[in-house]
Design a protein around this motif. Structure first.
Motif, PDB file in Angstrom:
ATOM      1  N   ASN A  26       0.819  -1.209   0.000  1.00  0.00           N
ATOM      2  CA  ASN A  26       0.000   0.000   0.000  1.00  0.00           C
ATOM      3  C   ASN A  26       0.853   1.260   0.000  1.00  0.00           C
ATOM      4  O   ASN A  26       0.552   2.224  -0.710  1.00  0.00           O
ATOM      5  N   VAL A  27       1.917   1.273   0.785  1.00  0.00           N
ATOM      6  CA  VAL A  27       2.803   2.438   0.836  1.00  0.00           C
ATOM      7  C   VAL A  27       3.484   2.639  -0.510  1.00  0.00           C
ATOM      8  O   VAL A  27       3.593   3.772  -1.007  1.00  0.00           O
ATOM      9  N   LYS A  28       3.954   1.566  -1.127  1.00  0.00           N
ATOM     10  CA  LYS A  28       4.592   1.674  -2.441  1.00  0.00           C
ATOM     11  C   LYS A  28       3.605   2.170  -3.492  1.00  0.00           C
ATOM     12  O   LYS A  28       3.957   2.980  -4.352  1.00  0.00           O
ATOM     13  N   PHE A  29       2.370   1.703  -3.441  1.00  0.00           N
ATOM     14  CA  PHE A  29       1.351   2.118  -4.399  1.00  0.00           C
ATOM     15  C   PHE A  29       1.039   3.603  -4.258  1.00  0.00           C
ATOM     16  O   PHE A  29       0.981   4.340  -5.246  1.00  0.00           O
ATOM     17  N   ILE A  30       0.839   4.061  -3.043  1.00  0.00           N
ATOM     18  CA  ILE A  30       0.525   5.470  -2.807  1.00  0.00           C
ATOM     19  C   ILE A  30       1.701   6.349  -3.209  1.00  0.00           C
ATOM     20  O   ILE A  30       1.526   7.413  -3.816  1.00  0.00           O
ATOM     21  N   SER A  31       2.906   5.909  -2.918  1.00  0.00           N
ATOM     22  CA  SER A  31       4.102   6.661  -3.303  1.00  0.00           C
ATOM     23  C   SER A  31       4.214   6.767  -4.821  1.00  0.00           C
ATOM     24  O   SER A  31       4.539   7.833  -5.357  1.00  0.00           O
ATOM     25  N   ALA A  32       3.938   5.688  -5.526  1.00  0.00           N
ATOM     26  CA  ALA A  32       4.001   5.707  -6.990  1.00  0.00           C
ATOM     27  C   ALA A  32       2.936   6.631  -7.566  1.00  0.00           C
ATOM     28  O   ALA A  32       3.208   7.382  -8.517  1.00  0.00           O
ATOM     29  N   GLY A  88       8.006  -2.984  -7.897  1.00  0.00           N
ATOM     30  CA  GLY A  88       6.942  -3.849  -8.392  1.00  0.00           C
ATOM     31  C   GLY A  88       6.402  -3.358  -9.715  1.00  0.00           C
ATOM     32  O   GLY A  88       6.282  -2.155  -9.954  1.00  0.00           O
ATOM     33  N   GLN A  89       6.088  -4.278 -10.578  1.00  0.00           N
ATOM     34  CA  GLN A  89       5.614  -3.940 -11.917  1.00  0.00           C
ATOM     35  C   GLN A  89       4.301  -3.169 -11.869  1.00  0.00           C
ATOM     36  O   GLN A  89       4.105  -2.213 -12.617  1.00  0.00           O
ATOM     37  N   GLU A  90       3.399  -3.550 -10.999  1.00  0.00           N
ATOM     38  CA  GLU A  90       2.102  -2.887 -10.941  1.00  0.00           C
ATOM     39  C   GLU A  90       2.235  -1.443 -10.478  1.00  0.00           C
ATOM     40  O   GLU A  90       1.464  -0.574 -10.901  1.00  0.00           O
ATOM     41  N   ASN A  91       3.232  -1.140  -9.658  1.00  0.00           N
ATOM     42  CA  ASN A  91       3.427   0.236  -9.218  1.00  0.00           C
ATOM     43  C   ASN A  91       4.048   1.094 -10.314  1.00  0.00           C
ATOM     44  O   ASN A  91       3.781   2.294 -10.392  1.00  0.00           O
ATOM     45  N   PHE A  93       3.363   0.699 -13.484  1.00  0.00           N
ATOM     46  CA  PHE A  93       2.220   0.984 -14.350  1.00  0.00           C
ATOM     47  C   PHE A  93       1.286   2.011 -13.718  1.00  0.00           C
ATOM     48  O   PHE A  93       0.724   2.867 -14.413  1.00  0.00           O
ATOM     49  N   SER A  94       1.114   1.952 -12.405  1.00  0.00           N
ATOM     50  CA  SER A  94       0.293   2.956 -11.719  1.00  0.00           C
ATOM     51  C   SER A  94       0.924   4.332 -11.840  1.00  0.00           C
ATOM     52  O   SER A  94       0.231   5.337 -12.049  1.00  0.00           O
ATOM     53  N   PHE A  95       2.247   4.399 -11.707  1.00  0.00           N
ATOM     54  CA  PHE A  95       2.954   5.661 -11.868  1.00  0.00           C
ATOM     55  C   PHE A  95       2.718   6.240 -13.258  1.00  0.00           C
ATOM     56  O   PHE A  95       2.383   7.419 -13.409  1.00  0.00           O
ATOM     57  N   ILE A  96       2.875   5.416 -14.277  1.00  0.00           N
ATOM     58  CA  ILE A  96       2.705   5.885 -15.660  1.00  0.00           C
ATOM     59  C   ILE A  96       1.263   6.333 -15.903  1.00  0.00           C
ATOM     60  O   ILE A  96       1.021   7.358 -16.547  1.00  0.00           O
ATOM     61  N   LEU A  97       0.304   5.602 -15.378  1.00  0.00           N
ATOM     62  CA  LEU A  97      -1.106   5.955 -15.558  1.00  0.00           C
ATOM     63  C   LEU A  97      -1.418   7.305 -14.932  1.00  0.00           C
ATOM     64  O   LEU A  97      -2.021   8.179 -15.568  1.00  0.00           O
ATOM     65  N   VAL A  98      -1.012   7.510 -13.688  1.00  0.00           N
ATOM     66  CA  VAL A  98      -1.296   8.774 -13.003  1.00  0.00           C
ATOM     67  C   VAL A  98      -0.492   9.909 -13.629  1.00  0.00           C
ATOM     68  O   VAL A  98      -0.979  11.037 -13.760  1.00  0.00           O
ATOM     69  N   TRP A  99       0.729   9.619 -14.055  1.00  0.00           N
ATOM     70  CA  TRP A  99       1.583  10.619 -14.704  1.00  0.00           C
ATOM     71  C   TRP A  99       0.907  11.151 -15.973  1.00  0.00           C
ATOM     72  O   TRP A  99       0.787  12.353 -16.167  1.00  0.00           O
ATOM     73  N   THR A 100       0.461  10.252 -16.829  1.00  0.00           N
ATOM     74  CA  THR A 100      -0.178  10.686 -18.071  1.00  0.00           C
ATOM     75  C   THR A 100      -1.520  11.358 -17.809  1.00  0.00           C
ATOM     76  O   THR A 100      -1.898  12.299 -18.515  1.00  0.00           O
ATOM     77  N   LEU A 101      -2.246  10.903 -16.805  1.00  0.00           N
ATOM     78  CA  LEU A 101      -3.522  11.517 -16.453  1.00  0.00           C
ATOM     79  C   LEU A 101      -3.330  12.968 -16.040  1.00  0.00           C
ATOM     80  O   LEU A 101      -3.978  13.873 -16.569  1.00  0.00           O
ATOM     81  N   PHE A 102      -2.431  13.214 -15.100  1.00  0.00           N
ATOM     82  CA  PHE A 102      -2.212  14.571 -14.621  1.00  0.00           C
ATOM     83  C   PHE A 102      -1.545  15.442 -15.675  1.00  0.00           C
ATOM     84  O   PHE A 102      -1.810  16.638 -15.751  1.00  0.00           O
ATOM     85  N   TYR A 103      -0.684  14.865 -16.480  1.00  0.00           N
ATOM     86  CA  TYR A 103      -0.064  15.630 -17.560  1.00  0.00           C
ATOM     87  C   TYR A 103      -1.127  16.090 -18.550  1.00  0.00           C
ATOM     88  O   TYR A 103      -1.121  17.237 -18.998  1.00  0.00           O
ATOM     89  N   GLY A 104      -2.046  15.212 -18.871  1.00  0.00           N
ATOM     90  CA  GLY A 104      -3.119  15.563 -19.792  1.00  0.00           C
ATOM     91  C   GLY A 104      -4.088  16.583 -19.218  1.00  0.00           C
ATOM     92  O   GLY A 104      -4.583  17.453 -19.928  1.00  0.00           O
TER      93      GLY A 104
END
Length: 110
Positions: A26-32, A88-91, A93-104
């Motif tokens: 959970n901490v890694k996910f929130i950080s990502a 972790g691989q899922e984190n 991907f979460s980073f990339i998803l949120v990154w592109t969302l906020f960038y857009g």
């Protein structure tokens, strides 16, 4: 025979290990997600965004290792510091998803 590897494995209490792993995830996910939001708002692109992700992973690992685990991550997480450092691989991907969302959202009219 004290100090045998089997003794160390027998002292691990399963529910505590599962709880620690869930909290670590959970901490890694929130950080990502937060680092992805920061990278998107700042408008970082390419390697600068991934450098921010690497720095946030290192920062999160150091805080967990020295503050939460008191420098003894092997006592709390099976695998020790290597398991804490692995994003972790899922984190990723979460980073990339949120990154592109906020960038857009922020830089749509730039």
């Amino acid at each position: 025979m004290s100090g045998a590897p089997d003794d160390a494995v027998q002292r691990i209490f399963g529910p505590n290990l599962l709880h620690n792993n869930n909290l670590l995830y959970n901490v890694k996910f929130i950080s990502a997600c937060f680092s992805g939001a920061v990278a998107g708002v700042l408008g970082l692109e390419n390697t600068l965004g991934f450098a921010l992700f690497a720095l946030s992973t290192l920062f999160t690992t150091s805080i967990l290792h020295f503050v939460n685990f008191r420098g003894r991550s092997k006592s709390y997480v099976q695998g020790g510091i290597v398991e804490v450092l692995n994003p972790g691989q899922e984190n990723v991907f979460s980073f990339i998803l949120v990154w592109t969302l906020f960038y857009g959202i922020v830089h749509v009219y730039d």
